[in-house]
Design an enzyme around this catalytic site. Structure first.
Site, mmCIF file in Angstrom:
data_model
loop_
_atom_site.group_PDB
_atom_site.id
_atom_site.type_symbol
_atom_site.label_atom_id
_atom_site.label_comp_id
_atom_site.label_asym_id
_atom_site.label_seq_id
_atom_site.Cartn_x
_atom_site.Cartn_y
_atom_site.Cartn_z
ATOM 1 C CD GLN A 126 -2.560 1.142 2.723
ATOM 2 O OE1 GLN A 126 -2.089 0.563 3.716
ATOM 3 N NE2 GLN A 126 -3.527 1.901 2.803
ATOM 4 C CD GLU A 244 -5.728 0.234 6.126
ATOM 5 O OE1 GLU A 244 -5.839 1.111 5.123
ATOM 6 O OE2 GLU A 244 -4.465 0.296 6.948
ATOM 7 C CB SER A 383 -3.780 7.673 14.508
ATOM 8 O OG SER A 383 -4.445 8.971 14.648
HETATM 9 C C1 LIG Z 1 3.746 -0.384 11.501
HETATM 10 C C2 LIG Z 1 3.153 0.723 10.547
HETATM 11 C C3 LIG Z 1 2.919 0.068 9.258
HETATM 12 C C4 LIG Z 1 2.419 0.969 8.354
HETATM 13 N N1 LIG Z 1 1.993 0.523 7.062
HETATM 14 C C5 LIG Z 1 1.615 1.317 6.015
HETATM 15 C C6 LIG Z 1 1.290 1.105 4.698
HETATM 16 O O1 LIG Z 1 1.806 -0.323 4.243
HETATM 17 N N2 LIG Z 1 1.143 1.857 3.836
HETATM 18 C C7 LIG Z 1 0.803 3.060 4.120
HETATM 19 O O2 LIG Z 1 0.378 4.014 3.091
HETATM 20 N N3 LIG Z 1 1.186 3.647 5.297
HETATM 21 C C8 LIG Z 1 1.352 2.772 6.320
HETATM 22 N N4 LIG Z 1 1.446 3.070 7.715
HETATM 23 C C9 LIG Z 1 1.261 4.541 7.818
HETATM 24 C C10 LIG Z 1 0.073 4.853 8.727
HETATM 25 O O3 LIG Z 1 -0.846 4.947 8.189
HETATM 26 C C11 LIG Z 1 0.312 6.219 9.404
HETATM 27 O O4 LIG Z 1 1.146 5.984 10.290
HETATM 28 C C12 LIG Z 1 -0.701 6.786 10.098
HETATM 29 O O5 LIG Z 1 -1.794 7.217 9.217
HETATM 30 C C13 LIG Z 1 -0.558 7.992 11.073
HETATM 31 O O6 LIG Z 1 0.151 8.926 10.087
HETATM 32 P P1 LIG Z 1 1.917 9.589 10.929
HETATM 33 O O7 LIG Z 1 2.499 8.245 11.205
HETATM 34 O O8 LIG Z 1 2.220 10.409 9.640
HETATM 35 O O9 LIG Z 1 1.309 10.486 12.211
HETATM 36 P P2 LIG Z 1 0.776 11.972 12.317
HETATM 37 O O10 LIG Z 1 -0.351 12.089 11.174
HETATM 38 O O11 LIG Z 1 1.886 12.930 11.921
HETATM 39 O O12 LIG Z 1 0.207 11.786 13.666
HETATM 40 C C14 LIG Z 1 0.915 11.872 14.643
HETATM 41 C C15 LIG Z 1 0.217 12.011 16.076
HETATM 42 O O13 LIG Z 1 -0.904 13.082 15.984
HETATM 43 C C16 LIG Z 1 -2.135 12.625 16.161
HETATM 44 N N5 LIG Z 1 -2.824 13.603 15.075
HETATM 45 C C17 LIG Z 1 -2.753 13.928 14.001
HETATM 46 N N6 LIG Z 1 -3.409 14.455 13.432
HETATM 47 C C18 LIG Z 1 -4.519 14.594 14.480
HETATM 48 C C19 LIG Z 1 -5.916 15.366 14.559
HETATM 49 N N7 LIG Z 1 -6.209 16.145 13.430
HETATM 50 N N8 LIG Z 1 -6.543 15.063 15.555
HETATM 51 C C20 LIG Z 1 -5.910 14.480 16.814
HETATM 52 N N9 LIG Z 1 -4.788 13.814 16.597
HETATM 53 C C21 LIG Z 1 -4.084 14.046 15.485
HETATM 54 C C22 LIG Z 1 -2.046 11.168 15.685
HETATM 55 O O14 LIG Z 1 -3.065 10.474 16.147
HETATM 56 C C23 LIG Z 1 -0.536 10.885 16.073
HETATM 57 O O15 LIG Z 1 -0.507 10.379 17.510
HETATM 58 C C24 LIG Z 1 2.077 2.364 8.704
HETATM 59 C C25 LIG Z 1 2.309 2.798 9.889
HETATM 60 C C26 LIG Z 1 3.025 2.041 10.848
HETATM 61 C C27 LIG Z 1 3.126 2.269 12.268
#
Ligand SMILES: Cc1cc2nc3c(=O)[nH]c(=O)nc-3n(C[C@H](O)[C@H](O)[C@H](O)COP(=O)(O)OP(=O)(O)OC[C@H]3O[C@@H](n4cnc5c(N)ncnc54)[C@H](O)[C@@H]3O)c2cc1C
Length: 398
Positions: A126, A244, A383
């Site tokens: 993905q 998902e 998340s």
């Molecule tokens: C082990 C793992 C596997 C993954 N596999 C895939 C994959 O195969 N393909 C893919 O495309 N993605 C993948 N992901 C990515 C995953 O979808 C993202 O990590 C997730 O969407 C969160 O984005 P970010 O990590 O950029 O955190 P951020 O969006 O930067 O968020 C950081 C923190 O801020 C909080 N936050 C952000 N915005 C808000 C809001 N509006 N209100 C309240 N809280 C907020 C979040 O909850 C989090 O705690 C994976 C992630 C992990 C950890």
């Protein structure tokens, strides 16, 4: 509301159990139970067994290779396969891309890609997240520019789960810069063996190589690999995310881990008595068990509503939040039960043959890595904070 199963549904459960008893390789199940790592070949072996039985993609329409099951049958199948410690099929192609292709793809794309998924000819990953686009997914920067009958892709994806095994990625790319960020995004299929693709590992807290960064430098993909219409990818991306999330309650997986936790708590001792008899520890196990039992009831209510044709809305966010919290709590208790013997990372045991391992504390090598690995559950698939925002907006109307 009656949440019991009909005799036909119980008959189906018996059929699934008999299949698992005769077909699920013991060594694979032992590794899943102990939280050990499965290799690509073992995952593909189990998927091929399911495919031969016609149960690899039971949720697809029968015309494309689905099993024609009711949602209750699907729930029973998920529960029994988890309890038997069968590996979950890799979801990216079967559970995420396939529903998008079935709803929005061209007929030739469905015939081609769905057939290849059932035959295990592609390993999909993905390509949604980017360094600046996770929760704020509409911020993606990877571009795809048309050049004749190809798109030329430049940019970076991250957190790409099992991208090191994948030969294909479904990918969100920006095909037009427009005032509204959600517009101008397209959904394309990319061959990861094409020139200009570089996959780099990210090693996670548990010492494992499960996620990757993927870089694109002038990567060419045919325009026939566009799914749906150009610039309409946001609609397809959101549709995929509902699929998902609905599968993330993980009742079967938590039930299996709870049974494993109880085994550990019987074996481990505190002041000469099994830990399971320690009132404080027993109370924490009981709390997890009650929460899981409630989650199962709620999941069955959602399943029953889906059976009547209702589409799950914020309920899928609710199931995701509770389901992931409960799985994390059970893994935390298992790690705690092992006390100082909970080892952070023993690669030689993690990669070992589960069937050969006697079950004692030194041979529960997966407990701590599983605990660390499952921290991801409350982050990915949107998340849990984002799921709470969805519930707040849709149910509380705030
Ligand atoms: C082990 C793992 C596997 C993954 N596999 C895939 C994959 O195969 N393909 C893919 O495309 N993605 C993948 N992901 C990515 C995953 O979808 C993202 O990590 C997730 O969407 C969160 O984005 P970010 O990590 O950029 O955190 P951020 O969006 O930067 O968020 C950081 C923190 O801020 C909080 N936050 C952000 N915005 C808000 C809001 N509006 N209100 C309240 N809280 C907020 C979040 O909850 C989090 O705690 C994976 C992630 C992990 C950890």
């Amino acid at each position: 509301m009656d949440l019991s199963f009909t005799p036909e549904e119980e008959g189906f459960r018996a059929q699934v159990c008999a299949f698992l008893h005769s077909e699920l390789p013991r060594g694979i199940a032992a590794k899943v139970k102990a939280g050990q790592r499965l290799g690509k070949a073992e995952i593909e072996r189990w998927q091929a067994i399911l495919s031969r039985r016609g149960w690899l993609a039971p949720h697809w329409p029968v015309a494309y290779g689905g099993a024609g099951w009711s949602v209750v049958q699907r729930f029973i199948f998920e529960e029994e396969t988890s309890l038997a410690h069968a590996p979950s099929p890799i979801p990216f192609g079967l559970n995420m891309l396939a529903p998008v292709l079935i709803k929005y793809g061209r007929e030739d794309q469905k015939q081609h890609w769905l057939g290849r998924m059932l035959r295990g000819e592609d390993w999909w990953c993905q390509g949604y997240s980017e360094p600046g686009a996770g929760s704020d997914l509409a911020n993606i920067k990877t571009t795809a520019v048309r050049d004749g009958d190809h798109y030329v892709i430049n940019g970076q994806k991250t957190w790409t789960t099992l991208g090191q095994h994948a030969n294909m990625m479904f990918c969100l790319v920006r095909t037009e810069r427009s005032a509204k960020r959600q517009q101008g995004i397209s959904f394309v299929l990319v061959d990861l063996q094409a020139p200009g693709v570089e996959v780099r590992p990210i090693i996670t807290l548990d010492g494992d190589h499960e996620v990757n960064e993927v870089f694109f430098t002038d990567v060419r993909t045919p325009t026939t690999h566009l799914v749906g219409e150009e610039n309409q990818g946001w609609t397809y991306a959101k549709y995929l995310l509902t699929y998902e999330r609905t599968s993330m309650a993980g009742v079967g997986a938590s039930t299996a881990s709870l049974a494993w936790l109880k085994e550990i708590a019987q074996r481990e001792t505190k002041r000469g008595r099994p830990l399971a008899e320690d009132p404080l520890f027993a109370a924490r196990i009981a709390c997890a068990e009650i929460a899981l039992s409630n989650l199962r009831t709620t999941t069955l209510r959602v399943v029953a509503a889906a059976e009547r044709g209702e589409v799950p809305g914020p309920e899928s966010s609710m199931l995701k939040i509770r389901g992931t919290e409960i799985r994390q709590e059970i893994s935390a208790l298992a790690r705690r039960a092992l006390g100082p013997h909970a080892r952070p990372f023993l690669p030689e045991l993690l990669d070992g043959d589960g069937a050969q391992q006697p079950i004692d504390r030194l041979h529960a090598p997966g407990v701590t890595p599983t605990y660390l690995n499952l921290r991801k559950l409350t982050i990915f698939g949107g998340s849990n904070e984002i799921q709470r925002n969805i519930i707040t907006k849709t149910t509380l109307r705030l």
